[in-house]
Design an enzyme around this catalytic site. Structure first.
Site, PDB file in Angstrom:
ATOM      1  N   ASP A 145       0.813  -1.222   0.000  1.00 35.64           N
ATOM      2  CA  ASP A 145       0.000   0.000   0.000  1.00 35.64           C
ATOM      3  C   ASP A 145       0.846   1.271   0.000  1.00 35.64           C
ATOM      4  O   ASP A 145       1.841   1.371   0.713  1.00 35.64           O
ATOM      5  CB  ASP A 145      -0.894  -0.008   1.256  1.00 35.64           C
ATOM      6  CG  ASP A 145      -1.802   1.213   1.346  1.00 35.64           C
ATOM      7  OD1 ASP A 145      -2.602   1.399   0.416  1.00 35.64           O
ATOM      8  OD2 ASP A 145      -1.712   1.963   2.334  1.00 35.64           O
ATOM      9  N   GLU A 154       0.937  -0.722  -5.130  1.00 36.39           N
ATOM     10  CA  GLU A 154      -0.159   0.246  -5.236  1.00 36.39           C
ATOM     11  C   GLU A 154       0.447   1.632  -5.318  1.00 36.39           C
ATOM     12  O   GLU A 154       0.912   2.195  -4.326  1.00 36.39           O
ATOM     13  CB  GLU A 154      -1.109   0.138  -4.036  1.00 36.39           C
ATOM     14  CG  GLU A 154      -2.411   0.892  -4.252  1.00 36.39           C
ATOM     15  CD  GLU A 154      -2.470   2.246  -3.549  1.00 36.39           C
ATOM     16  OE1 GLU A 154      -3.322   3.051  -3.908  1.00 36.39           O
ATOM     17  OE2 GLU A 154      -1.643   2.491  -2.649  1.00 36.39           O
TER      18      GLU A 154
END
Ligand code: OTU
Length: 599
Positions: free
Chosen positions: A244, A286
Site C-alpha cells: 500500500d 499500489e
C-alpha cells in the site's frame, strides 16, 4: 548486487548497519525454517504463475462480503462459481478502534481484526481457497501504522530499540520545511501532513489521516520489522502482497517526498528477500501516480521490484471513453511505450474501494483539442451525475471549492447508469446500463494483464447512501461504493430475466473463455489499433486476436480494411457468441456498446 551490499549501500557502512543486517539475516533464517513444507514445495515452481490466462481476481472487504472469516468459508463456492482464481482481502489485520480508514491503520500486523476472526482462521481460509485453486492476496500497509501500534507506544516510552521508528520532531522547523513542498492527500478530511500532540509535545508526520503515523525508513530497524511481519504473513500462505501507498515510503524535507529513488530501493530489497525466503510469493504495488512513474515500480532487470501494478491509467481511460463516447485518448495513451519489463504485468480494474482521480496524459488531450482543466471538470461533473445528460450517479470526493478540483466516488453500476435507470423505472436506460457494465468488463478481461473485479460489481450493486448515517464514514464519500454484499440480490444471479443474471452469467461466460484461451495470457501483448471510428476501441494481440468495443449507445461501423495489414484471415469468429465476422464484407457492424473478441 547481493542483499548485503544493497543494504550497506542504502544504510551506510557503520557498526549499526552491520548489527541491523545481522538481525535481518536472522529474521530471514528463522522465517525460512518456519516455512511450512507445503509452501516450500510450491516455492520450487517459482513465481511466474501470475502470468497465466487463468488469473481472475476479486477484491472484497471480509465484513462487507460475509461479516467475518467464518461466514467467508460459506461463500467460497460463490467465488469459484464465477471463476475467480485469486481473492484480494482488503485490510483484515488488526487495526485501531473507531475510524481506521477501512483498516489502513494497522495496530498489529500479526493478528487478524477481532471482529473478522483469528489468524488461525485466516490460515484455514487460505487453505480452503487453495483447494479450489484460488490464491490469496492481502493488503500490506507498510508506509504507516496506527498511532496505537506497539512500535509507536514503545517509541514514545523511550525504548531505545524503537527510537526513530516514526517521523517526529520536537520543533516545527523541519515540519515547516516539509510542508512547503508536500501535497495533501486528504485535504478535506485530514488536512496537513503533520500533527502536533501537546501531550507528547511532538510533531508527527501523518500524511494520510492523523491516526496513521508515517514510518521512518531511514531507520533500518523499521525495514527489519516490516520484513519480519511480511515473512510471517507469507508463511501463513499468502501468495500476493498488495504493498500500500509505496510512493510515500521515503520522505525528504524540501521535496515532494513521492516516488523517491529510495522508495524504489527499499522495495527492490524486499523483493530480494522474498525471492530468497519464499520465492513463490509476488508483490502487487499500489502506486496511483503518473503512468511513467507507475511503471518504475516494476523495477528493472537485475533490480526487480513489483511483479504486478494497478493499471490506473486504463481505469480512468475506460471511464473517460464511456463518458465522452470517444476512445481516441484511450487508444493514444495506451499506445505509448513506457518500457514495462517483459515480466511486469498490469492488474486491470474498473472500480476499487478508492475514489477516482482524473490523471490523464495532458499532451494527448491538447493534441485532441481539449483543454485539460476543462476536460477534468467534465469528467468530475459527468461522474457525479450533474453534467447535463449524464447517466452516472455518484458523488464528489475531496472537492476543493477554491480550485473546483475533485475526485469521484460511486459504484461501477451506478456510474454506468443503473441507479438512474432504476430510479426512473426506465427500461431502455436499464438495458444500456447493463451493456455498459458488460462492455467495461469485456475490455479488462481481454486486455493483457490480470482482471480484478470489485465485489458486488458482478451483480451490479448500486451506491450505498447509508454510509452518511455512520459516524466514522460520513465525511469520507469512498464509503458510497463500499456497501454490504446483497446476498438476496445475488440469489438471482442465474436468472437472465434479472439485471443480476444478465451481468453475472455473461461475466462468468467471459471469464470461462479467457481461462480456456492462451491468447489471454501475459505472453500476448495488447496493441491498440486506430479504427477510424472514434467510438470504437480496438486492440489486437500479436495478430492472433482482435478486440472491438463500441463505447457509444449508437450502432457503429468499422472499416475492416484497417485490419488487413496484420493479416487476420478473411473470416473471424467472435469467441463470446460464436458469430462469424467476415472482413471481406469490408465493414464490421457493432450494436450499441457491443464488444467482439475475434479470433
Ligand atoms: C491507499 O490509497 C489506499 O488504497 C487507501 O484506501 C488508503 O486510505 C491509503 O492508501 C492510506 O493507507 O492516496 O486516495 O499513490 O493513491 O496509496 C488514496 C498511492 C490514496 C495512493 C494511495 C492511497
Amino acid at each position: 548486487m547481493d542483499l548485503k551490499n544493497s543494504y550497506y549501500e542504502f544504510y551506510g557502512n557503520s557498526d549499526m548497519t552491520g548489527l541491523r543486517y545481522e538481525q535481518l539475516r536472522k529474521i530471514m533464517e528463522e522465517a525460512g525454517e518456519k516455512r511450512p513444507a507445503a509452501l516450500k514445495k510450491a516455492d520450487e515452481a517459482g513465481n511466474d504463475w501470475y502470468q497465466s490466462e487463468k488469473m481472475i481476481g476479486m477484491m472484497l472487504y471480509v465484513d462487507r462480503f460475509s461479516n467475518d472469516l467464518a461466514g467467508f468459508e460459506e461463500r467460497i463456492d460463490y467465488l469459484a462459481e464465477l471463476g475467480v482464481t485469486y481473492v484480494h482481502f482488503m485490510p483484515l489485520l488488526k487495526s485501531r478502534e473507531g475510524n481506521n480508514d477501512g483498516g489502513y491503520a494497522v495496530s498489529d500486523y500479526l493478528m487478524v481484526e477481532d471482529k473478522l476472526g483469528t489468524m488461525k482462521q485466516l490460515e484455514r481460509v487460505i487453505g480452503l481457497l487453495k483447494e479450489k485453486g484460488i490464491r490469496t492476496c492481502i493488503d500490506f500497509v507498510l508506509n504507516h501504522t496506527a498511532k496505537e501500534h506497539i512500535w509507536a507506544r514503545k517509541c514514545l516510552s523511550g525504548d531505545p530499540d524503537y527510537a526513530d521508528m516514526y517521523v517526529m520532531f520536537q520543533e516545527d522547523t523541519i515540519p515547516k520545511e516539509y510542508e512547503k513542498a508536500l501535497t495533501e492527500i486528504f485535504p478535506g478530511v485530514a488536512p496537513g501532513n503533520f500533527t502536533y500532540y501537546p501531550d507528547i509535545q511532538k510533531y508527527v508526520m501523518t500524511r494520510f489521516y492523523e491516526f496513521q503515523w508515517d514510518l521512518n525508513y531511514k531507520n533500518p530497524q523499521v525495514f527489519n520489522k516490516i520484513v519480519e511481519a511480511l515473512l510471517a504473513l507469507a508463511n501463513k500462505g499468502v501468495d500476493i502482497f498488495r504493498l500500500d501507498a509505496i510512493p510515500y515510503m521515503w520522505k525528504e524535507p524540501g521535496t515532494i517526498s513521492m516516488n523517491m529513488p529510495q522508495a524504489h530501493k527499499l522495495i527492490a530489497m524486499m523483493y530480494q528477500i522474498v525471492k530468497e525466503v519464499c520465492p513463490s510469493v509476488i508483490f502487487l504495488g499500489e502506486a496511483i501516480v503518473e503512468p511513467f512513474e507507475i511503471v518504475k515500480y516494476f523495477g528493472s532487470g537485475e533490480r526487480k521490484e513489483c511483479n504486478v501494478m494497478y493499471n490506473a491509467s486504463l481505469m480512468v481511460l475506460l471511464w473517460n471513453s464511456l463518458a465522452s463516447r470517444d476512445v481516441r485518448l484511450m487508444t493514444r495513451s495506451l499506445a505509448k511505450d513506457y518500457g514495462i519489463p517483459s515480466d511486469g504485468l498490469w492488474i486491470n480494474y474498473i472500480r476499487c474501494h478508492d475514489d477516482i482521480g482524473w490523471g490523464f496524459e495532458e499532451d494527448i488531450l491538447r493534441e485532441l483539442g481539449c483543454d485539460p482543466k476543462m476536460h477534468k471538470q467534465f469528467m468530475i461533473q459527468f461522474m457525479e451525475g450533474t453534467f447535463p445528460g449524464s447517466f452516472s450517479t455518484g458523488e464528489l470526493y475531496e472537492f476543493n471549492p477554491q480550485t473546483q478540483d475533485a475526485r469521484n466516488s460511486g459504484t461501477l453500476a451506478s456510474m454506468c447508469g443503473l441507479e438512474q435507470a432504476v430510479n426512473e423505472k426506465h427500461l431502455y436506460k436499464l438495458e444500456l446500463a447493463v451493456k455498459r457494465i458488460l462492455l467495461l468488463h469485456a475490455v479488462i478481461i481481454a486486455y493483457t494483464g490480470i482482471p480484478l473485479l470489485y465485489s458486488g460489481d458482478e451483480i451490479g450493486q448500486l451506491n450505498d447512501w447509508g454510509y452518511k448515517e455512520v459516524k466514522e464514514h460520513a465525511a469520507d464519500s469512498r464509503w458510497l461504493h463500499r456497501g454490504k454484499m446483497d446476498w438476496k440480490a445475488a440469489e438471482k444471479r442465474n436468472d437472465l430475466s434479472t439485471v443480476q443474471g444478465q451481468i453475472f452469467v455473461r461475466l462468468k461466460h467471459m471469464i470461462h473463455i479467457r481461462k480456456a484461451n492462451k491468447y489471454f495470457s501475459a505472453c500476448y501483448k495488447a496493441i491498440p489499433v486506430v479504427t477510424g471510428n472514434n467510438a470504437v476501441f480496438c486492440f489486437h494481440k500479436e495478430d492472433k486476436m482482435l478486440v472491438l468495443a463500441n463505447f457509444s449507445e449508437y450502432e457503429q461501423w468499422v472499416d475492416s480494411q484497417c485490419f488487413d495489414w496484420f493479416g487476420l484471415p478473411g473470416e473471424m469468429k467472435d469467441l463470446i457468441t460464436g458469430r462469424f465476422v467476415r472482413s471481406y464484407d469490408n465493414r464490421i457492424q457493432l450494436g450499441p456498446y457491443e464488444y467482439l473478441w475475434l479470433v
